[in-house]
Design a protein around this motif. Structure first.
Motif, PDB file in Angstrom:
ATOM      1  N   ALA A 186      94.088  33.282  78.816  1.00 54.82           N
ATOM      2  CA  ALA A 186      93.586  34.501  79.445  1.00 54.82           C
ATOM      3  C   ALA A 186      93.645  34.422  80.956  1.00 54.82           C
ATOM      4  O   ALA A 186      93.872  35.408  81.643  1.00 54.82           O
ATOM      5  N   THR A 201      94.191  40.378  85.981  1.00 54.92           N
ATOM      6  CA  THR A 201      93.127  41.368  85.903  1.00 54.92           C
ATOM      7  C   THR A 201      92.361  41.295  87.210  1.00 54.92           C
ATOM      8  O   THR A 201      92.493  40.326  87.961  1.00 54.92           O
ATOM      9  N   GLN A 227      89.855  33.874  87.685  1.00 59.73           N
ATOM     10  CA  GLN A 227      90.273  35.143  87.086  1.00 59.73           C
ATOM     11  C   GLN A 227      89.923  35.073  85.611  1.00 59.73           C
ATOM     12  O   GLN A 227      90.006  34.000  84.999  1.00 59.73           O
ATOM     13  N   ASN A 228      89.559  36.187  85.011  1.00 60.68           N
ATOM     14  CA  ASN A 228      89.217  36.183  83.580  1.00 60.68           C
ATOM     15  C   ASN A 228      88.199  35.086  83.236  1.00 60.68           C
ATOM     16  O   ASN A 228      88.347  34.384  82.231  1.00 60.68           O
TER      17      ASN A 228
END
Ligand code: SD4
Length: 336
Positions: free
Chosen positions: A43, A48, A321-322
């Motif tokens: 992920a 994102t 991130q994530n």
């Protein structure tokens, strides 16, 4: 991490938020699709927002910035608080307190910050203040100017409530004293004072900010200013496009205006990875002695895709991130 893997990761960041393959590097489009499925369980590699990236191995700094972003605060706030963590770390010998001094034994700090509006504030060659990133923010927000230098920067900081403190720790003093005894001093790639923090963040609203803070090159000549606090060189943010920041031999970054270059290359359609590689390429082309020094860049685009590249092995990038805080080895030019 091997070059290919790193590029793969950078390309993969396109699959989360960026629509389709348009954001992937053309030369690798087919390849990237294959690689995407093999990495689909990671992920952290999907682009994102929010996202925080920083030069070198600074997990506590990126964790702090991430925490601030999770509270719904701005990327600017995250950048300031994230950078402050390392500035306050007396063990780190290239940022804030504990930074290695210039050749006269004085610790002088450079820092800058940029917000989503493209506003900029900086201090250069400032002594005796632990948090130059915060002073830089004050310069940006509370004065009609953008750069304060030396004594003026220190006096401004004190006038708005910052305390004067001795930044030269015992271990940095000892290192400097040892250096003074040797006439054979030469910078050592990756070891010689390379922990400058350049940090880029995108908040929940999709707005980008960045900061860069350093004590500069160890044992530099008195008065020397590097790239870190200079807009376009050590840092550049354009909220429409993305941001970039640098570490390494500041003179080379300054001469090629590296961070601005990277953002402009992204504007022209390059991925963050491709843009960082081209900026390093410019240095290599101009400077035949590149074997003797390190420069590293990291970059993020508006979608949260990231990239990084450097001259020599050993540079790493922190990426939060994530919900994953990862230190990623950065691909490098000099494979010889
Ligand atoms: C400078 N770029 O003053 C800084 C040094 C650095 O990791 O990045 N060190 O030239």
């Amino acid at each position: 991490m091997k070059r290919r893997t790193f590029i793969q990761n950078a390309s993969l960041t396109g699959i989360g938020v960026v629509a389709g393959a348009a954001a992937l590097s053309c030369k690798d489009e087919k390849d990237s699709t294959t690689q995407a499925s093999s990495r689909s369980n990671s992920a952290a590699m999907i682009a994102t927002i929010p996202v925080v990236i920083a030069t070198w191995n600074v997990p506590t700094s990126t964790a702090k910035a991430w925490e601030v972003l999770q509270e719904g605060k701005s990327a600017l706030e995250a950048i300031e608080q994230g950078c402050m963590v390392e500035e306050a770390n007396a063990e780190g010998q290239s940022v804030g307190i504990g930074g290695l001094p210039d050749r006269d034994g004085k610790v002088t700090l450079d820092a800058c910050i940029m917000n989503k509006h493209g506003d900029y504030g900086a201090v250069v060659c400032m002594q005796n203040i632990v948090h130059p990133i915060s002073v830089a923010r004050k310069v940006m927000e509370d004065t009609p100017h953008v750069i304060f230098a030396g004594k003026g920067a220190e006096e401004y900081a004190v006038s708005i409530g910052f305390k004067r403190e001795n930044l030269l720790t015992e271990s940095s003093k000892k290192a400097w004293e040892k250096w003074r005894k040797t006439s054979l001093y030469k910078p050592i790639i990756n070891i010689e004072n390379h922990d400058t923090i350049g940090m880029l963040a995108i908040d929940k609203n999709g707005d980008i900010s960045g900061g860069c803070t350093t004590s500069g090159l160890a044992y530099k000549m008195a008065g020397r200013v590097g790239d870190s606090a200079i807009i376009g060189s050590g840092l550049f943010i354009d909220n429409e496009i993305g941001g970039a920041t640098a570490t390494g031999l500041g003179e080379e970054v300054l001469k090629t205006v590296g961070s601005f270059l990277i953002v402009e290359l992204m504007r022209q359609g390059k991925s963050p990875q491709e843009a960082c590689e081209e900026a390093i390429g410019r240095i290599i082309k101009k400077t035949p002695v590149f074997k003797d020094f390190q420069v590293g860049y990291i970059a993020v685009n508006k979608a949260g895709e990231t990239g990084a590249y450097c001259i020599h092995e050993g540079f790493t990038m922190m990426q939060y991130q994530n919900n994953e805080n990862e230190n990623i080895p950065v691909d490098f030019y000099n494979k010889a």
